[in-house]
Design an enzyme around this catalytic site. Structure first.
Site, PDB file in Angstrom:
ATOM      1  CB  CYS A 162       9.731 -42.128  39.006  1.00 59.15           C
ATOM      2  SG  CYS A 162      10.643 -40.588  39.290  1.00 59.15           S
ATOM      3  CB  CYS A 165      12.275 -38.707  43.843  1.00 54.66           C
ATOM      4  SG  CYS A 165      11.667 -38.629  42.144  1.00 54.66           S
ATOM      5  CB  CYS A 189      -3.235 -47.813  34.120  1.00 49.80           C
ATOM      6  SG  CYS A 189      -4.333 -48.559  35.308  1.00 49.80           S
ATOM      7  CB  CYS A 197       7.725 -39.257  41.808  1.00 50.99           C
ATOM      8  SG  CYS A 197       8.433 -40.780  42.455  1.00 50.99           S
ATOM      9  CB  CYS A 220      13.418 -42.140  42.500  1.00 52.44           C
ATOM     10  SG  CYS A 220      11.656 -42.516  42.443  1.00 52.44           S
TER      11      CYS A 220
END
Ligand code: FE
Length: 132
Positions: A95, A49, A118, A46, A98
């Site tokens: 995510c 984070c 995607c 991510c 976060c």
């Protein structure tokens, strides 16, 4: 509801375009991101984070212009949420740590799982496997 402080924190940490996609659910134009045509071995984290989200082993060429995966590294690291914006019923992928917007999940993926995650390149940070 996100507090002002946390909005400011993200504005400082992310680039303008990362902020637009990750925090405001934007989309990068197809075929413009750094990872749609990227084939190195490693882990996609991510960009907000650092949570480990996807592995290059599960990446495939979808032809969509966005990096596509048939499954996450661990299902607990991603959140899947109904998105009814733009008059469509889609599954948003975020995510789970976060809350950053990653992209969408479609059910037209390869036969292995049938899933196509995607994902916006800009929501990801690539970490290459250690060379032996
Ligand atoms: Fe995150």
């Amino acid at each position: 509801m996100e507090s002002k402080t946390s909005e400011d924190k993200w504005k400082k940490k992310l680039t303008k375009e990362q902020y637009r996609v990750l925090r405001k659910k934007g989309t990068e134009p197809a075929f413009t991101g750094k990872y749609w045509d990227y084939h190195e071995k490693g882990i996609y984290k991510c960009a907000g984070c650092g949570t480990h989200l996807f592995s290059s082993e599960k990446k495939f060429d979808s032809g969509s212009g966005w990096p596509s995966f048939d499954q996450p590294i661990d299902e607990v690291n991603v959140e899947e949420k109904l998105d009814t914006n733009y008059g469509m019923k889609r599954t948003e992928v975020l995510c789970n740590k976060c809350g950053g917007h990653l992209g969408h999940l479609f059910n037209d993926g390869p036969k292995t799982t049938g899933c196509r995650y995607c994902i916006n390149s800009i929501s990801l940070d690539f970490q290459p496997d250690a060379k032996h």
